[in-house]
Design a protein around this motif. Structure first.
Motif, PDB file in Angstrom:
ATOM      1  N   ARG A   1     -36.203 -10.616  73.645  1.00 50.03           N
ATOM      2  CA  ARG A   1     -35.237 -11.602  73.160  1.00 50.03           C
ATOM      3  C   ARG A   1     -35.251 -12.861  74.025  1.00 50.03           C
ATOM      4  NH1 ARG A   1     -29.810  -9.405  73.784  1.00 50.03           N
ATOM      5  NH2 ARG A   1     -29.388 -10.950  75.361  1.00 50.03           N
ATOM      6  N   VAL A   2     -35.310 -12.673  75.346  1.00 51.87           N
ATOM      7  CA  VAL A   2     -35.349 -13.809  76.270  1.00 51.87           C
ATOM      8  C   VAL A   2     -36.630 -14.617  76.062  1.00 51.87           C
ATOM      9  CG1 VAL A   2     -35.615 -14.392  78.727  1.00 51.87           C
ATOM     10  CG2 VAL A   2     -33.810 -12.809  77.997  1.00 51.87           C
ATOM     11  N   TYR A   3     -37.738 -13.921  75.935  1.00 53.42           N
ATOM     12  CA  TYR A   3     -39.023 -14.578  75.711  1.00 53.42           C
ATOM     13  C   TYR A   3     -38.975 -15.414  74.422  1.00 53.42           C
ATOM     14  CZ  TYR A   3     -44.067 -15.132  75.090  1.00 53.42           C
ATOM     15  OH  TYR A   3     -45.321 -15.663  74.914  1.00 53.42           O
ATOM     16  N   SER A   4     -38.461 -14.836  73.363  1.00 50.24           N
ATOM     17  CA  SER A   4     -38.364 -15.541  72.076  1.00 50.24           C
ATOM     18  C   SER A   4     -37.447 -16.760  72.170  1.00 50.24           C
ATOM     19  CB  SER A   4     -37.847 -14.612  70.984  1.00 50.24           C
ATOM     20  OG  SER A   4     -38.784 -13.604  70.724  1.00 50.24           O
ATOM     21  N   ALA A   5     -36.324 -16.607  72.853  1.00 50.30           N
ATOM     22  CA  ALA A   5     -35.389 -17.727  73.007  1.00 50.30           C
ATOM     23  C   ALA A   5     -36.045 -18.870  73.784  1.00 50.30           C
ATOM     24  CB  ALA A   5     -34.115 -17.260  73.707  1.00 50.30           C
ATOM     25  N   TYR A   6     -36.790 -18.531  74.816  1.00 48.68           N
ATOM     26  CA  TYR A   6     -37.476 -19.560  75.609  1.00 48.68           C
ATOM     27  C   TYR A   6     -38.522 -20.277  74.748  1.00 48.68           C
ATOM     28  CZ  TYR A   6     -39.675 -21.859  79.566  1.00 48.68           C
ATOM     29  OH  TYR A   6     -40.161 -22.812  80.432  1.00 48.68           O
TER      30      TYR A   6
ATOM     31  N   ALA B   1     -32.975 -20.377  81.472  1.00 46.82           N
ATOM     32  CA  ALA B   1     -34.172 -21.212  81.550  1.00 46.82           C
ATOM     33  C   ALA B   1     -33.803 -22.473  82.320  1.00 46.82           C
ATOM     34  CB  ALA B   1     -34.645 -21.586  80.148  1.00 46.82           C
ATOM     35  N   PHE B   2     -34.747 -22.950  83.100  1.00 44.68           N
ATOM     36  CA  PHE B   2     -34.580 -24.210  83.824  1.00 44.68           C
ATOM     37  C   PHE B   2     -35.648 -25.171  83.330  1.00 44.68           C
ATOM     38  CE2 PHE B   2     -35.633 -26.558  87.937  1.00 44.68           C
ATOM     39  CZ  PHE B   2     -34.695 -27.552  87.700  1.00 44.68           C
ATOM     40  N   ILE B   3     -35.214 -26.341  82.874  1.00 43.27           N
ATOM     41  CA  ILE B   3     -36.125 -27.374  82.393  1.00 43.27           C
ATOM     42  C   ILE B   3     -36.083 -28.510  83.407  1.00 43.27           C
ATOM     43  CG2 ILE B   3     -36.772 -28.836  80.432  1.00 43.27           C
ATOM     44  CD1 ILE B   3     -36.544 -25.781  79.763  1.00 43.27           C
ATOM     45  N   PRO B   4     -36.982 -28.484  84.419  1.00 45.02           N
ATOM     46  CA  PRO B   4     -36.888 -29.455  85.515  1.00 45.02           C
ATOM     47  C   PRO B   4     -37.043 -30.910  85.079  1.00 45.02           C
ATOM     48  CG  PRO B   4     -38.712 -27.915  85.883  1.00 45.02           C
ATOM     49  CD  PRO B   4     -38.067 -27.548  84.602  1.00 45.02           C
TER      50      PRO B   4
ATOM     51  N   GLY C   1     -45.930 -18.744  82.899  1.00 46.76           N
ATOM     52  CA  GLY C   1     -45.627 -20.147  82.631  1.00 46.76           C
ATOM     53  C   GLY C   1     -44.245 -20.412  82.084  1.00 46.76           C
ATOM     54  N   LEU C   2     -43.381 -19.419  82.071  1.00 48.81           N
ATOM     55  CA  LEU C   2     -42.016 -19.594  81.581  1.00 48.81           C
ATOM     56  C   LEU C   2     -41.090 -19.775  82.775  1.00 48.81           C
ATOM     57  CD1 LEU C   2     -43.610 -17.922  79.373  1.00 48.81           C
ATOM     58  CD2 LEU C   2     -41.375 -17.241  78.572  1.00 48.81           C
TER      59      LEU C   2
ATOM     60  N   TYR D   1     -30.312 -26.600  82.168  1.00 47.17           N
ATOM     61  CA  TYR D   1     -30.293 -25.147  82.251  1.00 47.17           C
ATOM     62  C   TYR D   1     -29.762 -24.612  80.930  1.00 47.17           C
ATOM     63  CZ  TYR D   1     -30.551 -26.109  87.237  1.00 47.17           C
ATOM     64  OH  TYR D   1     -30.944 -26.555  88.483  1.00 47.17           O
ATOM     65  N   PHE D   2     -30.381 -23.539  80.446  1.00 46.83           N
ATOM     66  CA  PHE D   2     -29.942 -22.880  79.220  1.00 46.83           C
ATOM     67  C   PHE D   2     -29.744 -21.401  79.513  1.00 46.83           C
ATOM     68  CE2 PHE D   2     -32.300 -26.539  77.700  1.00 46.83           C
ATOM     69  CZ  PHE D   2     -31.530 -27.003  76.658  1.00 46.83           C
ATOM     70  N   VAL D   3     -28.538 -20.897  79.283  1.00 45.58           N
ATOM     71  CA  VAL D   3     -28.298 -19.465  79.423  1.00 45.58           C
ATOM     72  C   VAL D   3     -28.960 -18.783  78.225  1.00 45.58           C
ATOM     73  CG1 VAL D   3     -26.567 -17.628  79.459  1.00 45.58           C
ATOM     74  CG2 VAL D   3     -26.163 -19.756  80.717  1.00 45.58           C
TER      75      VAL D   3
END
Length: 127
Positions: free
Chosen positions: A114-119, A85-88, A62-63, A93-95
């Motif tokens: 780290r990516v999971y936590s940032a999202y 991340a893409f927030i449609p 779901g990410l 977009y967030f790097v």
């Protein structure tokens, strides 16, 4: 990016230029949400300078996390990926990371964590 700029300046400057190029092009921004856009460096789609794909392990959870591969970097022997991340709903977009491909998207790798936590922080902040 600072580490990449110190370690491999040519790759770092190319990554900065790529991100600036994307930020200035509505066409390229739109392609960031086209799964499997671009092909491969040795067989790119017509006019493509990058490839885009969902990070399937996390996407299935779901990410909305994607990876970008720059063909110019690949041709020069640098295997970095831009993870974003893409927030449609907000067309944002967030790097989340710029990493060497060697981490292989392993779910237990610190980069993945780290990516999971940032999202999750983005979600908590209402993005």
């Amino acid at each position: 990016m600072e580490v990449i700029l110190e370690k491999e300046p040519a790759a770092g400057y190319r990554l900065v230029a790529l991100l600036e190029e994307i930020a200035g092009s509505q066409d390229l921004m739109e392609k960031l949400s086209w799964d499997h856009y671009g092909g491969q460096p040795h067989a790119p789609e017509q006019g493509a300078s990058m490839s885009v794909a969902k990070w399937l392990n996390l996407y299935r959870k779901g990410l909305n996390i994607w990876r970008l591969r720059d063909f110019e970097l690949s041709r020069l022997g640098h295997e970095y990926r831009v993870i974003y991340a893409f927030i449609p709903a907000k067309d944002l977009y967030f790097v989340l990371a710029v990493v060497e491909r060697a981490f292989n998207y392993d779910p237990s790798h610190p980069v993945t964590q780290r990516v999971y936590s940032a999202y999750k922080r983005l979600e908590a902040d209402g993005w």
